[in-house]
Design a protein around this motif. Sequence first.
Motif, PDB file in Angstrom:
ATOM      1  N   LYS A  61      -9.468   2.183  -5.279  1.00 51.82           N
ATOM      2  CA  LYS A  61      -9.619   1.694  -6.661  1.00 51.82           C
ATOM      3  C   LYS A  61      -8.837   0.398  -6.881  1.00 51.82           C
ATOM      4  CE  LYS A  61      -8.970   3.085 -11.497  1.00 51.82           C
ATOM      5  NZ  LYS A  61      -8.585   4.201 -12.411  1.00 51.82           N
ATOM      6  N   TYR A  62      -7.605   0.358  -6.359  1.00 51.14           N
ATOM      7  CA  TYR A  62      -6.746  -0.798  -6.616  1.00 51.14           C
ATOM      8  C   TYR A  62      -6.618  -1.736  -5.416  1.00 51.14           C
ATOM      9  CZ  TYR A  62      -5.532   1.824 -10.793  1.00 51.14           C
ATOM     10  OH  TYR A  62      -5.590   2.515 -11.990  1.00 51.14           O
ATOM     11  N   LYS A  63      -7.292  -1.394  -4.307  1.00 51.62           N
ATOM     12  CA  LYS A  63      -7.275  -2.207  -3.079  1.00 51.62           C
ATOM     13  C   LYS A  63      -5.844  -2.449  -2.595  1.00 51.62           C
ATOM     14  CE  LYS A  63     -11.654  -4.411  -4.215  1.00 51.62           C
ATOM     15  NZ  LYS A  63     -12.388  -5.660  -4.509  1.00 51.62           N
ATOM     16  N   VAL A  64      -5.105  -1.336  -2.532  1.00 50.51           N
ATOM     17  CA  VAL A  64      -3.713  -1.397  -2.092  1.00 50.51           C
ATOM     18  C   VAL A  64      -3.518  -0.487  -0.882  1.00 50.51           C
ATOM     19  CG1 VAL A  64      -2.824  -1.955  -4.379  1.00 50.51           C
ATOM     20  CG2 VAL A  64      -3.045   0.449  -3.698  1.00 50.51           C
ATOM     21  N   ILE A  65      -2.404  -0.712  -0.194  1.00 54.71           N
ATOM     22  CA  ILE A  65      -2.001   0.109   0.945  1.00 54.71           C
ATOM     23  C   ILE A  65      -0.927   1.071   0.453  1.00 54.71           C
ATOM     24  CG2 ILE A  65      -0.887   0.063   3.222  1.00 54.71           C
ATOM     25  CD1 ILE A  65      -1.997  -2.966   3.261  1.00 54.71           C
ATOM     26  N   GLU A 102      -0.276   2.090  20.423  1.00 57.20           N
ATOM     27  CA  GLU A 102      -1.044   1.489  19.329  1.00 57.20           C
ATOM     28  C   GLU A 102      -0.342   0.287  18.706  1.00 57.20           C
ATOM     29  OE1 GLU A 102      -2.817   5.056  20.397  1.00 57.20           O
ATOM     30  OE2 GLU A 102      -0.750   4.895  19.662  1.00 57.20           O
ATOM     31  N   VAL A 103       0.990   0.255  18.709  1.00 52.82           N
ATOM     32  CA  VAL A 103       1.678  -0.855  18.039  1.00 52.82           C
ATOM     33  C   VAL A 103       1.915  -2.055  18.958  1.00 52.82           C
ATOM     34  CG1 VAL A 103       2.798   0.648  16.362  1.00 52.82           C
ATOM     35  CG2 VAL A 103       4.022   0.041  18.452  1.00 52.82           C
ATOM     36  N   LEU A 104       1.909  -1.838  20.259  1.00 49.97           N
ATOM     37  CA  LEU A 104       2.137  -2.970  21.171  1.00 49.97           C
ATOM     38  C   LEU A 104       1.158  -4.127  20.932  1.00 49.97           C
ATOM     39  CD1 LEU A 104       3.205  -1.610  24.670  1.00 49.97           C
ATOM     40  CD2 LEU A 104       4.300  -3.436  23.362  1.00 49.97           C
ATOM     41  N   PRO A 105      -0.135  -3.850  20.733  1.00 56.54           N
ATOM     42  CA  PRO A 105      -1.060  -4.972  20.473  1.00 56.54           C
ATOM     43  C   PRO A 105      -0.786  -5.688  19.150  1.00 56.54           C
ATOM     44  CG  PRO A 105      -2.266  -3.010  21.179  1.00 56.54           C
ATOM     45  CD  PRO A 105      -0.867  -2.579  20.877  1.00 56.54           C
ATOM     46  N   ILE A 106      -0.073  -5.045  18.225  1.00 54.36           N
ATOM     47  CA  ILE A 106       0.237  -5.667  16.936  1.00 54.36           C
ATOM     48  C   ILE A 106       1.348  -6.706  17.092  1.00 54.36           C
ATOM     49  CG2 ILE A 106       1.142  -5.205  14.613  1.00 54.36           C
ATOM     50  CD1 ILE A 106      -0.107  -2.434  14.760  1.00 54.36           C
ATOM     51  N   TYR A 107       2.267  -6.465  18.014  1.00 55.37           N
ATOM     52  CA  TYR A 107       3.476  -7.281  18.161  1.00 55.37           C
ATOM     53  C   TYR A 107       3.146  -8.763  18.361  1.00 55.37           C
ATOM     54  CZ  TYR A 107       7.671  -9.247  20.303  1.00 55.37           C
ATOM     55  OH  TYR A 107       8.749 -10.046  20.605  1.00 55.37           O
ATOM     56  N   LYS A 108       3.872  -9.616  17.649  1.00 58.38           N
ATOM     57  CA  LYS A 108       3.698 -11.069  17.762  1.00 58.38           C
ATOM     58  C   LYS A 108       4.871 -11.660  18.549  1.00 58.38           C
ATOM     59  CE  LYS A 108       1.286 -11.730  13.328  1.00 58.38           C
ATOM     60  NZ  LYS A 108       0.095 -12.442  13.797  1.00 58.38           N
ATOM     61  N   PRO A 109       4.636 -12.160  19.751  1.00 60.51           N
ATOM     62  CA  PRO A 109       5.727 -12.778  20.518  1.00 60.51           C
ATOM     63  C   PRO A 109       6.152 -14.105  19.885  1.00 60.51           C
ATOM     64  CG  PRO A 109       3.640 -13.059  21.657  1.00 60.51           C
ATOM     65  CD  PRO A 109       3.360 -12.164  20.486  1.00 60.51           C
ATOM     66  N   ARG A 110       7.368 -14.534  20.199  1.00 54.90           N
ATOM     67  CA  ARG A 110       7.913 -15.767  19.614  1.00 54.90           C
ATOM     68  C   ARG A 110       7.780 -16.936  20.585  1.00 54.90           C
ATOM     69  NH1 ARG A 110      12.910 -14.884  15.480  1.00 54.90           N
ATOM     70  NH2 ARG A 110      11.782 -13.465  14.115  1.00 54.90           N
ATOM     71  N   GLN A 150       6.681 -12.769   8.495  1.00 49.13           N
ATOM     72  CA  GLN A 150       6.471 -13.375   9.809  1.00 49.13           C
ATOM     73  C   GLN A 150       5.000 -13.596  10.152  1.00 49.13           C
ATOM     74  OE1 GLN A 150       9.211 -11.644  12.990  1.00 49.13           O
ATOM     75  NE2 GLN A 150       9.637 -10.302  11.246  1.00 49.13           N
ATOM     76  N   GLY A 151       4.123 -13.220   9.242  1.00 49.27           N
ATOM     77  CA  GLY A 151       2.706 -13.469   9.472  1.00 49.27           C
ATOM     78  C   GLY A 151       1.882 -12.256   9.832  1.00 49.27           C
ATOM     79  N   TYR A 152       2.487 -11.080   9.851  1.00 53.94           N
ATOM     80  CA  TYR A 152       1.711  -9.863  10.073  1.00 53.94           C
ATOM     81  C   TYR A 152       0.899  -9.551   8.821  1.00 53.94           C
ATOM     82  CZ  TYR A 152       4.699  -8.806  14.147  1.00 53.94           C
ATOM     83  OH  TYR A 152       5.361  -8.842  15.354  1.00 53.94           O
ATOM     84  N   GLU A 153      -0.346  -9.157   9.017  1.00 53.69           N
ATOM     85  CA  GLU A 153      -1.147  -8.714   7.875  1.00 53.69           C
ATOM     86  C   GLU A 153      -0.489  -7.480   7.253  1.00 53.69           C
ATOM     87  OE1 GLU A 153      -3.771 -10.189   6.541  1.00 53.69           O
ATOM     88  OE2 GLU A 153      -3.600 -11.809   8.022  1.00 53.69           O
ATOM     89  N   PRO A 154      -0.613  -7.298   5.923  1.00 47.93           N
ATOM     90  CA  PRO A 154       0.097  -6.188   5.273  1.00 47.93           C
ATOM     91  C   PRO A 154      -0.166  -4.816   5.893  1.00 47.93           C
ATOM     92  CG  PRO A 154      -0.703  -7.717   3.624  1.00 47.93           C
ATOM     93  CD  PRO A 154      -1.261  -8.192   4.935  1.00 47.93           C
ATOM     94  N   PRO A 172      -1.620  -7.798  -6.560  1.00 45.71           N
ATOM     95  CA  PRO A 172      -2.468  -8.528  -5.607  1.00 45.71           C
ATOM     96  C   PRO A 172      -3.129  -7.546  -4.635  1.00 45.71           C
ATOM     97  CG  PRO A 172      -0.230  -9.430  -5.667  1.00 45.71           C
ATOM     98  CD  PRO A 172      -0.196  -8.147  -6.429  1.00 45.71           C
ATOM     99  N   GLU A 173      -4.297  -7.902  -4.111  1.00 47.45           N
ATOM    100  CA  GLU A 173      -4.929  -7.081  -3.083  1.00 47.45           C
ATOM    101  C   GLU A 173      -3.991  -6.947  -1.887  1.00 47.45           C
ATOM    102  OE1 GLU A 173      -8.830  -8.182  -1.886  1.00 47.45           O
ATOM    103  OE2 GLU A 173      -9.653  -8.133  -3.914  1.00 47.45           O
ATOM    104  N   PHE A 174      -4.026  -5.790  -1.269  1.00 55.04           N
ATOM    105  CA  PHE A 174      -3.216  -5.486  -0.077  1.00 55.04           C
ATOM    106  C   PHE A 174      -1.725  -5.358  -0.389  1.00 55.04           C
ATOM    107  CE2 PHE A 174      -6.782  -8.256   1.341  1.00 55.04           C
ATOM    108  CZ  PHE A 174      -7.589  -7.240   1.840  1.00 55.04           C
ATOM    109  N   THR A 175      -1.388  -5.155  -1.667  1.00 53.19           N
ATOM    110  CA  THR A 175      -0.009  -4.790  -1.996  1.00 53.19           C
ATOM    111  C   THR A 175       0.334  -3.494  -1.268  1.00 53.19           C
ATOM    112  OG1 THR A 175       0.045  -5.881  -4.153  1.00 53.19           O
ATOM    113  CG2 THR A 175       1.489  -3.981  -3.866  1.00 53.19           C
TER     114      THR A 175
END
Length: 516
Positions: free
Chosen positions: A406-410, A233-241, A455-459, A371-374
Amino acid sequence: MKLFSKEQIYEGDRITEERQNISSSDLMERAGTQIFNWMHMRMQGAQVPIHVFCGIGNNGGDGLVLARHLITHGYSVVTYIVNYSDTRSKDFLVNYDRIKTVTKDWPKVLSSGRDYSEIVIEEKDIIVDGVFGIGLNRPPADWVKELFMLWRASKAFTLSVDVPSGLYTDRAVDDEDAVVYAGYTLSFQSPKLVFFLPETAKYTVQWEALDIGIDRAYLFETETEAELISKHEVLPIYKPRDKFSHKGHFGHVMILGGSYGKIGAVNLACRGAFAAGTGLVTAYTPECGYHSLQALLPEAMVITDSEERHIESINFDIEPSVIGVGVGMGTNDETLNAFEEFLKSNKVPLVIDADGINLLAKKKALLKLLPEFTVLTPHPKELERLIGSWSDDFDKLNKTKAFSKKYKVIVLVKGANSITVFGDKLYINTTGNPGMATASSGDVLTGIISGLIAQGYEPLAATIFGVYLHGRSADISLEDYGYQSLMASHIIETIGEAYIDLFKQPEQPEQTEEEQ
């Protein structure tokens, strides 16, 4: 891996029968045969006494299919019917008739404690638990509970079919003695959420998902509440350099925290951010943190508060990509006031841990300023301060989901299987070990998640991926240090190996000369 609910499993069965033009009895035959194949591959005909206990519903039908195949392959089998009701499922009855065709020893019917008082089960035997399945909606009768306690007392290896009998899939257990304690559970198509919750994971030591051919389109298209997070599941998340990238491409983390005697937490969070791959890290601490951070972590920049022992004001003129807040920060009134003023003007993504969470709990009006996605990463007591007490694990998850919406947080619910909660979704981590129950392990995680966001990953992706890397790194370190000696700094040292491990192929068995 998706974790399907009870209702989704029933619907999957129905759609499979419809689309594949098979009967429910045919699907039951598949399920029981898969369990037999699993056992046969491991036992290879060994004459170990096998006691197969079947209920009178579909779980019992699966057990009867298994027993029939074991008998026809020459195993030493005794089959029992746990007759806990007057209602029998259609497919149970079909397979009850079938098993009579392969043995003269018909299944022994148990209707009360007297019926099993003379059953002898020894420690070397195998018990197959096919009494109750996922449809259980009430506690078992006392005599059935006593049967389960007899199994446990025997210390025989217990293999449960689909789910340990007596365990509900969608609510807490009423009576621990009324649940089977399985050594292994073979779960159809996907594991169950209860295998990963603190109060219910103990009912199966190990589990494995058996593919019984549920319609692939249904499995792919169906959205589930919970997902199990592993390497796949995490391999598709990885961002190559990119070859021509530089440190500016990988963001700037600020770690905001520390107080007199707790600057080490900031150090470890900064190191975690660096190890996760961020380009720049700045620590913001009281003045007492300046010299130790400059000396022990020369890669980091340091900004200090004018106050010596704790944070009293938060002022800086840099533009970080993300701020990790709270590690070692303390909760005195001056720090709370500084935190409130900071939140009122802050627009930068936040990862909040430790005393940052305690400050939010101290003044809950501050939650509206996030902030949203804190990302919030509480341990159990900090979580309780945020959402209130809970009656059981299901209540805890429901309250956390409501808080997240309620607070739109993770919210990361830390534990042996840490669960990332966002809205109604649950992401259950599979890496990590008990050695991580050590000081500052959470500080390192704050740094890792912050470093990924920089590094640019969504929260959300950063939290899921960060928790996986954190646990995998600890698993790698475990090989050298063991549970007792594992320290937070060891986790940092092997984060690089955890990244490399993402791309390792499974080891292949060595070929013999004949195979070559």
